[in-house]
Scaffold this motif. Sequence first.
Motif, short mmCIF file in Angstrom:
data_model
loop_
_atom_site.label_atom_id
_atom_site.label_comp_id
_atom_site.label_asym_id
_atom_site.label_seq_id
_atom_site.Cartn_x
_atom_site.Cartn_y
_atom_site.Cartn_z
N ARG A 287 3.49 10.41 -2.00
CA ARG A 287 2.03 10.50 -1.97
C ARG A 287 1.55 11.95 -2.07
O ARG A 287 0.49 12.22 -2.65
N ALA A 288 2.34 12.88 -1.51
CA ALA A 288 1.94 14.29 -1.59
C ALA A 288 1.91 14.74 -3.04
O ALA A 288 0.98 15.43 -3.48
N GLN A 289 2.93 14.33 -3.81
CA GLN A 289 2.94 14.66 -5.24
C GLN A 289 1.76 13.99 -5.94
O GLN A 289 1.17 14.56 -6.87
N ALA A 290 1.43 12.78 -5.50
CA ALA A 290 0.31 12.05 -6.12
C ALA A 290 -1.00 12.81 -5.92
O ALA A 290 -1.83 12.88 -6.82
N VAL A 291 -1.19 13.36 -4.73
CA VAL A 291 -2.41 14.12 -4.45
C VAL A 291 -2.47 15.36 -5.34
O VAL A 291 -3.51 15.64 -5.97
N ARG A 292 -1.36 16.08 -5.44
CA ARG A 292 -1.34 17.27 -6.30
C ARG A 292 -1.58 16.89 -7.76
O ARG A 292 -2.27 17.61 -8.50
N TYR A 293 -1.01 15.79 -8.17
CA TYR A 293 -1.19 15.31 -9.55
C TYR A 293 -2.67 15.01 -9.82
O TYR A 293 -3.20 15.37 -10.88
N ALA A 294 -3.32 14.33 -8.88
CA ALA A 294 -4.73 13.98 -9.06
C ALA A 294 -5.59 15.22 -9.20
O ALA A 294 -6.49 15.29 -10.05
N PHE A 295 -5.31 16.26 -8.39
CA PHE A 295 -6.06 17.51 -8.50
C PHE A 295 -5.72 18.23 -9.82
O PHE A 295 -6.60 18.73 -10.51
N GLY A 296 -4.43 18.22 -10.16
CA GLY A 296 -4.00 18.91 -11.37
C GLY A 296 -4.57 18.32 -12.64
O GLY A 296 -4.83 19.03 -13.62
N LYS A 297 -4.80 17.01 -12.64
CA LYS A 297 -5.37 16.33 -13.81
C LYS A 297 -6.89 16.36 -13.82
O LYS A 297 -7.53 15.82 -14.73
N LEU B 101 -6.80 7.74 -6.93
CA LEU B 101 -7.90 8.47 -6.31
C LEU B 101 -8.01 8.15 -4.82
O LEU B 101 -8.32 9.03 -4.01
N LEU B 102 -7.75 6.90 -4.46
CA LEU B 102 -7.83 6.52 -3.05
C LEU B 102 -6.66 7.11 -2.26
O LEU B 102 -6.81 7.45 -1.08
N ILE B 103 -5.51 7.23 -2.91
CA ILE B 103 -4.38 7.95 -2.27
C ILE B 103 -4.80 9.39 -2.01
O ILE B 103 -4.55 9.95 -0.94
N ALA B 104 -5.47 10.00 -3.00
CA ALA B 104 -5.90 11.38 -2.85
C ALA B 104 -6.93 11.55 -1.74
O ALA B 104 -7.06 12.63 -1.15
N GLU B 105 -7.66 10.46 -1.44
CA GLU B 105 -8.60 10.48 -0.32
C GLU B 105 -7.89 10.37 1.02
O GLU B 105 -8.51 10.54 2.07
N GLY B 106 -6.58 10.07 0.99
CA GLY B 106 -5.82 9.96 2.21
C GLY B 106 -5.74 8.56 2.77
O GLY B 106 -5.30 8.37 3.92
N LEU B 107 -6.11 7.56 1.99
CA LEU B 107 -6.10 6.19 2.48
C LEU B 107 -4.68 5.62 2.48
O LEU B 107 -3.87 5.94 1.60
N THR B 108 -4.39 4.78 3.46
CA THR B 108 -3.12 4.06 3.51
C THR B 108 -3.17 2.86 2.58
O THR B 108 -4.24 2.49 2.07
N ASN B 109 -2.01 2.23 2.37
CA ASN B 109 -1.99 1.03 1.53
C ASN B 109 -2.92 -0.05 2.07
O ASN B 109 -3.62 -0.73 1.32
N GLN B 110 -2.90 -0.24 3.39
CA GLN B 110 -3.77 -1.25 4.00
C GLN B 110 -5.24 -0.92 3.76
O GLN B 110 -6.05 -1.80 3.44
N GLU B 111 -5.60 0.35 3.90
CA GLU B 111 -6.99 0.75 3.70
C GLU B 111 -7.40 0.61 2.23
O GLU B 111 -8.53 0.19 1.93
N ILE B 112 -6.47 0.94 1.32
CA ILE B 112 -6.76 0.76 -0.10
C ILE B 112 -6.97 -0.72 -0.41
O ILE B 112 -7.88 -1.10 -1.15
N ALA B 113 -6.12 -1.57 0.16
CA ALA B 113 -6.24 -3.02 -0.05
C ALA B 113 -7.61 -3.52 0.40
O ALA B 113 -8.26 -4.31 -0.30
N ARG B 114 -8.06 -3.06 1.57
CA ARG B 114 -9.37 -3.48 2.05
C ARG B 114 -10.49 -2.96 1.16
O ARG B 114 -11.46 -3.67 0.87
N ARG B 115 -10.36 -1.72 0.71
CA ARG B 115 -11.40 -1.13 -0.13
C ARG B 115 -11.53 -1.88 -1.46
O ARG B 115 -12.63 -2.09 -1.96
N LEU B 116 -10.38 -2.27 -2.03
CA LEU B 116 -10.39 -2.91 -3.35
C LEU B 116 -10.41 -4.43 -3.27
O LEU B 116 -10.44 -5.10 -4.30
N HIS B 117 -10.36 -4.97 -2.05
CA HIS B 117 -10.37 -6.42 -1.86
C HIS B 117 -9.19 -7.09 -2.57
O HIS B 117 -9.33 -8.10 -3.26
N VAL B 118 -8.01 -6.48 -2.41
CA VAL B 118 -6.78 -7.06 -2.92
C VAL B 118 -5.75 -7.05 -1.79
O VAL B 118 -6.01 -6.54 -0.71
#
Length: 225
Positions: A207-217, A169-186
């Motif tokens: 990541r583009a496929q991941a975004v489409r997958y998140a919407f598709g599901k 879901l965070l990938i679908a929001e457009g977050l980078t790995n670093q931003e996801i790490a900060r958001r999740l505190h990992v």
Amino acid sequence: MTEEETRKPARVVVADDQTVVREGIVMLLGLLPGIEVVGAAGDGHEAVALVAELAPDVVLMDLRMPRCDGVEATRRIRAEHPGTQVVVLTTYADDESLFPALRAGARGYLTKDAGGDEIVRAVESVLSGDAGLSPSIQRRLLERLSAPAAVAAVEPPDGLTTRETEVLLLIAEGLTNQEIARRLHVSPATVKTHINNLFAKTGLKDRAQAVRYAFGKGLVRPPTG
């Protein structure tokens, strides 16, 4: 005599696999008012055995230990010896350490930069029926409780774990790995592992496929209006 003067000290067991750290904690606790150290354990198995033998009021529990980690030891202690409370005392404050420990039954959670007064307050809090959480842990819990419950509202697809779905879901929001790490505190390395796992389970390649997958599901809804 005042109530504080007549109150019996809290009987505490310390569990930590690092000898120097364990001995240092025992030494510190020995200097604190209202606490009596009755035993020390080098791993979770020893902690459970000492609780069965000594029936302490509180165990100060490290998480990352060999043979039996702190989460499993906490679960066993709370199930088998409900009269003993557990306060986690660990280096780690990330979600993947915090929430399993609380779900296992820990009533307190401190990081190892806690001072003596903070440890005493946590011990007193759990013995009076309250939670013994450091201020930073309280903030972390509030952040999670106030965050949108997007993952909880759906069943993770294709065998994904809840955390992998959260990363998706965070990938679908457009977050980078670093931003996801900060958001999740990992750590970024942990995020990368989650991404590799979810890509492998879903057959996604980028990541583009991941975004489409998140919407598709139906995990993410297109903006309206």
